[in-house]
Design a protein around this motif. Structure first.
Motif, PDB file in Angstrom:
ATOM      1  N   ALA A 111       0.836  -1.198   0.000  1.00  0.00           N
ATOM      2  CA  ALA A 111       0.000   0.000   0.000  1.00  0.00           C
ATOM      3  C   ALA A 111       0.876   1.255   0.000  1.00  0.00           C
ATOM      4  O   ALA A 111       0.608   2.221  -0.737  1.00  0.00           O
ATOM      5  N   GLY A 112       1.913   1.260   0.818  1.00  0.00           N
ATOM      6  CA  GLY A 112       2.819   2.398   0.871  1.00  0.00           C
ATOM      7  C   GLY A 112       3.569   2.594  -0.433  1.00  0.00           C
ATOM      8  O   GLY A 112       3.730   3.726  -0.909  1.00  0.00           O
ATOM      9  N   TYR A 142       1.277   4.062  -3.026  1.00  0.00           N
ATOM     10  CA  TYR A 142       1.016   5.484  -2.797  1.00  0.00           C
ATOM     11  C   TYR A 142       2.192   6.339  -3.269  1.00  0.00           C
ATOM     12  O   TYR A 142       2.005   7.391  -3.882  1.00  0.00           O
ATOM     13  N   TRP A 187       2.097   6.461  -6.966  1.00  0.00           N
ATOM     14  CA  TRP A 187       1.006   7.356  -7.390  1.00  0.00           C
ATOM     15  C   TRP A 187       1.415   8.820  -7.238  1.00  0.00           C
ATOM     16  O   TRP A 187       1.159   9.641  -8.133  1.00  0.00           O
ATOM     17  N   LEU A 188       2.060   9.158  -6.107  1.00  0.00           N
ATOM     18  CA  LEU A 188       2.549  10.525  -5.915  1.00  0.00           C
ATOM     19  C   LEU A 188       3.533  10.902  -7.020  1.00  0.00           C
ATOM     20  O   LEU A 188       3.492  12.019  -7.547  1.00  0.00           O
ATOM     21  N   GLN A 230       1.681  11.496 -10.296  1.00  0.00           N
ATOM     22  CA  GLN A 230       0.972  12.772 -10.241  1.00  0.00           C
ATOM     23  C   GLN A 230       1.937  13.943 -10.390  1.00  0.00           C
ATOM     24  O   GLN A 230       1.635  14.933 -11.059  1.00  0.00           O
ATOM     25  N   ARG A 235      -1.953  15.548   4.749  1.00  0.00           N
ATOM     26  CA  ARG A 235      -2.389  14.166   4.516  1.00  0.00           C
ATOM     27  C   ARG A 235      -1.308  13.366   3.799  1.00  0.00           C
ATOM     28  O   ARG A 235      -1.070  12.197   4.128  1.00  0.00           O
ATOM     29  N   GLN A 236      -0.635  13.993   2.837  1.00  0.00           N
ATOM     30  CA  GLN A 236       0.442  13.305   2.133  1.00  0.00           C
ATOM     31  C   GLN A 236       1.542  12.882   3.108  1.00  0.00           C
ATOM     32  O   GLN A 236       2.068  11.770   3.022  1.00  0.00           O
ATOM     33  N   LEU A 262       0.411   9.802   5.088  1.00  0.00           N
ATOM     34  CA  LEU A 262       0.367   8.573   4.298  1.00  0.00           C
ATOM     35  C   LEU A 262       1.756   8.101   3.896  1.00  0.00           C
ATOM     36  O   LEU A 262       2.010   6.887   3.827  1.00  0.00           O
ATOM     37  N   VAL A 263       2.662   9.040   3.621  1.00  0.00           N
ATOM     38  CA  VAL A 263       4.024   8.648   3.249  1.00  0.00           C
ATOM     39  C   VAL A 263       4.692   7.881   4.382  1.00  0.00           C
ATOM     40  O   VAL A 263       5.318   6.837   4.156  1.00  0.00           O
ATOM     41  N   GLY A 282       2.820   4.478   5.322  1.00  0.00           N
ATOM     42  CA  GLY A 282       2.966   3.444   4.305  1.00  0.00           C
ATOM     43  C   GLY A 282       4.329   2.776   4.292  1.00  0.00           C
ATOM     44  O   GLY A 282       4.608   1.967   3.407  1.00  0.00           O
ATOM     45  N   GLY A 332       9.115   4.205  -4.229  1.00  0.00           N
ATOM     46  CA  GLY A 332       8.043   3.218  -4.153  1.00  0.00           C
ATOM     47  C   GLY A 332       8.504   1.838  -4.582  1.00  0.00           C
ATOM     48  O   GLY A 332       8.162   0.833  -3.954  1.00  0.00           O
TER      49      GLY A 332
END
Length: 206
Positions: free
Chosen positions: A78-79, A82, A85-86, A89, A113-114, A117-118, A121, A197
């Motif tokens: 999951a981490g 993310y 995905w970052l 983006q 929030r980022q 989550l960073v 994760g 990632g």
């Protein structure tokens, strides 16, 4: 916790905080593009996750994550997803003629929030905390107070180090305002996030 133990923990925390990782990349990326005020939101998000991970260790749940291959794998993937995905983006972020992105205002509201989550994760972070922190706990002293001291120390050191990264990157902010420089910056940090990632996806518990 004795002064000797605390100084040892302080030194260990400083070394870990100075080691480049996704949190440092996020701090520098936001500091370079948006300035320290917005980078601080991301940094506080990183610390929120860090204190949550420390709380799990204090409750004895960190060892469970370290011992459970399935839980570790789920959090890791999951981490990693993310971070990728970052990166995508960031790479694809549209840039106007003057270097401004239509997504900038939307992104600014999500830096806290980022940050959360960073850090959340990264299961290796909680495994590392679970392995490091008990070595500096005096079993003869009240544990709650010791974990409070440890939490304040980790929070303070990490905020200072991440702020240093963000402020250093922010010094070059005026040089990346034209369209070409912003595109290059977006793609550089995008590639770094994707790389982080991929590295996390291949990481083991040990």
């Amino acid at each position: 916790m004795s002064l000797h133990l605390w100084l040892g923990f302080l030194a260990a925390t400083l070394v870990v905080a100075l080691s480049p990782g996704p949190g440092a990349v996020l701090s520098m990326s936001v500091g370079l593009r948006h300035g320290y005020r917005h980078a601080l939101a991301a940094i506080l998000g990183l610390q929120t996750a860090l204190l949550l991970q420390l709380s799990l260790v204090a409750l004895g749940l960190g060892a469970l994550l370290a011992a459970s291959e399935n839980a570790f794998l789920a959090v890791k993937l999951a981490g990693a997803a993310y971070l990728v995905w970052l990166g995508v983006q960031k790479w694809r972020s549209p840039v106007g003629e003057e270097g401004a992105s239509p997504m900038d205002e939307a992104l600014k509201s999500g830096f806290y929030r980022q940050g959360i989550l960073v850090n959340l994760g990264n299961p290796k972070a909680i495994v590392f905390i679970a392995a490091l922190v008990p070595q500096f706990i005096d079993p003869a002293a009240p544990k709650a107070i010791q974990f409070l001291v440890i939490g304040i120390t980790m929070f303070s050191i990490d905020v200072a180090v991440m702020s240093g990264y963000a402020l250093l990157a922010g010094r070059f902010r005026n040089r990346v305002r034209d369209r070409r420089a912003v595109v290059l910056q977006n793609r550089m940090f995008g590639a770094i996030f994707v790389g982080a990632g991929c590295l996390l996806a291949g990481a083991s518990r040990h």
